[in-house]
Design an enzyme around this catalytic site. Structure first.
Site, PDB file in Angstrom:
ATOM      1  N   HIS A  70       0.828  -1.222   0.000  1.00  0.00           N
ATOM      2  CA  HIS A  70       0.000   0.000   0.000  1.00  0.00           C
ATOM      3  C   HIS A  70       0.850   1.255   0.000  1.00  0.00           C
ATOM      4  O   HIS A  70       1.901   1.333   0.639  1.00  0.00           O
ATOM      5  CB  HIS A  70      -0.993  -0.003   1.168  1.00  0.00           C
ATOM      6  CG  HIS A  70      -0.387   0.130   2.534  1.00  0.00           C
ATOM      7  ND1 HIS A  70      -0.183   1.350   3.144  1.00  0.00           N
ATOM      8  CD2 HIS A  70       0.020  -0.805   3.428  1.00  0.00           C
ATOM      9  CE1 HIS A  70       0.314   1.159   4.343  1.00  0.00           C
ATOM     10  NE2 HIS A  70       0.454  -0.134   4.546  1.00  0.00           N
ATOM     11  N   ASP A 187       6.410   2.267   6.173  1.00  0.00           N
ATOM     12  CA  ASP A 187       5.148   1.527   6.146  1.00  0.00           C
ATOM     13  C   ASP A 187       4.213   2.307   5.214  1.00  0.00           C
ATOM     14  O   ASP A 187       3.675   3.337   5.622  1.00  0.00           O
ATOM     15  CB  ASP A 187       4.586   1.427   7.560  1.00  0.00           C
ATOM     16  CG  ASP A 187       3.173   0.876   7.605  1.00  0.00           C
ATOM     17  OD1 ASP A 187       2.773   0.201   6.643  1.00  0.00           O
ATOM     18  OD2 ASP A 187       2.472   1.140   8.596  1.00  0.00           O
ATOM     19  N   GLU A 221      -5.162   1.197   2.762  1.00  0.00           N
ATOM     20  CA  GLU A 221      -4.854   0.168   3.765  1.00  0.00           C
ATOM     21  C   GLU A 221      -4.869   0.716   5.181  1.00  0.00           C
ATOM     22  O   GLU A 221      -5.337   0.050   6.115  1.00  0.00           O
ATOM     23  CB  GLU A 221      -3.485  -0.455   3.461  1.00  0.00           C
ATOM     24  CG  GLU A 221      -3.187  -1.729   4.235  1.00  0.00           C
ATOM     25  CD  GLU A 221      -2.627  -1.505   5.623  1.00  0.00           C
ATOM     26  OE1 GLU A 221      -2.584  -2.474   6.413  1.00  0.00           O
ATOM     27  OE2 GLU A 221      -2.208  -0.367   5.944  1.00  0.00           O
TER      28      GLU A 221
END
Length: 349
Positions: A70, A187, A221
């Site tokens: 993502h 992330d 996400e």
């Protein structure tokens, strides 16, 4: 020593984290990925949610694989324009206010204008506020100081800033000579960079994949539903590539690929997990198996939405997730190697 493709991947990651893309406002970074894949002559399409799907045909077109990472990140949205000319925030994604205290940020208006700011406690000055250190870091006390000559809410609105405008955080990305990469939004942009490099490697080496393989670059996400749709009926295996969380009681580190056995949604497919471990052993890939207690992925979202798939989760180890993140080139390399061998492997039965 890393091999050259890892260095190329790190360049991609640096580019990706430098593009603001809080969940809900990801078009610019999706366009970057789209342009990269178009340059490789890879077929892509956007779904209605704004994510991007790339497809590489395989020898077997009756069974498909899907890999996903993502590109959306944590961020914020303007909740209120205060009478002082400062902004109250509402958070996008799961993190704490203390992790953004003192951070530089960018406010993007609906017209596309961008303004610099800093996220601060209202009671920041120790020369004025006795409770500067003790006051709660929460929505009431934290605000954005806009780097413009504004004295009140009307001055702010005259700039075009309004409730609902997106706020992104300065990634402060640094790539160090010893292999460490530190930045916000590793992330999951570290994984996106890995998948883009994997696709490039497949194309450059003219690899014939055993199965038609889809790559979903999802864009929701962090708010729970990025990869839960657009999964073809032929898809058997669905592998999320997302960060491995590091902390007390975790085996994941910054140098290996993390293979997830279970997260907050429950166990991942046992057979696929064992196959990933076996591939790592066979190909000299350093790995750790781990459980993430407060975590969900695009793969768990796909399962929750009723897809009849075999699901798994792997990714680079990321320290201080949803805050001041860091990983190492060795983790990028080991994740890349595992995925390279995975996409050429036989389907889990």
């Amino acid at each position: 020593m890393t091999y050259p493709k890892t260095n190329e991947t790190i360049v991609l990651i640096k580019d990706l984290v430098s593009i603001p893309s809080p969940s809900g406002n990801t078009n610019e970074v999706i366009h970057y990925v789209e342009k990269f894949l178009t340059g490789l002559n890879v077929e892509t399409r956007r779904n209605r949610k704004g994510g991007l799907i790339a497809t590489l045909p395989g020898q077997d077109q009756t069974q498909h694989r899907m890999l996903t990472a993502h590109v959306d990140t944590l961020g914020a949205i303007v909740k209120e324009i205060k009478s002082s000319g400062r902004l109250k925030l509402d958070l996008i994604g799961g993190f704490r206010y203390n992790s953004i205290e003192g951070e530089y940020c960018e406010i993007e208006t609906s017209a596309g204008d961008k303004f610099s700011g800093t996220i601060l406690m209202h009671q920041t000055s120790v020369h004025v506020y006795k409770d500067a250190g003790k006051a709660d870091r929460n929505q009431s006390n934290m605000e954005v100081r806009v780097d413009e000559k504004v004295h009140n809410a009307d001055d702010v609105r005259a700039l075009g800033i309004e409730v609902g405008d997106f706020v992104s955080f300065d990634p402060r990305v640094q790539v160090l000579p010893n292999g460490f990469i530190k930045s916000r939004h590793l992330d999951d942009k570290a994984s996106v960079g890995i998948l883009l490099q994997l696709i490039k490697q497949i194309k450059n080496e003219n690899l014939q994949l055993p199965y038609t393989t889809h790559f979903l670059i999802s864009n929701n996400e962090e708010i729970g539903y990025g990869g839960n749709s657009n999964i073809t009926p032929e898809t058997v295996e669905y592998l999320a590539v997302d960060m491995g969380a590091i902390g007390d009681g975790q085996s994941t580190d910054e140098y290996t690929v993390s293979i997830c056995a279970k997260d907050a949604s429950g166990p991942y497919h046992y057979g696929l997990r064992k196959k990933l471990v076996e591939l790592a052993k066979q190909n000299d890939v350093s790995y750790k198996i781990d459980i993430y207690p407060y975590y969900g992925s695009d793969a768990s979202a796909a399962i929750r939405s009723g897809n009849d798939i075999i699901h798994g989760l792997v990714g680079p180890g990321i320290d201080s997730s949803h805050a001041f993140e860091r990983t190492h080139a060795h983790s990028i390399e080991n994740t890349s190697k595992l995925l390279y061998h995975y996409v050429q492997s036989e389907m889990e039965k």
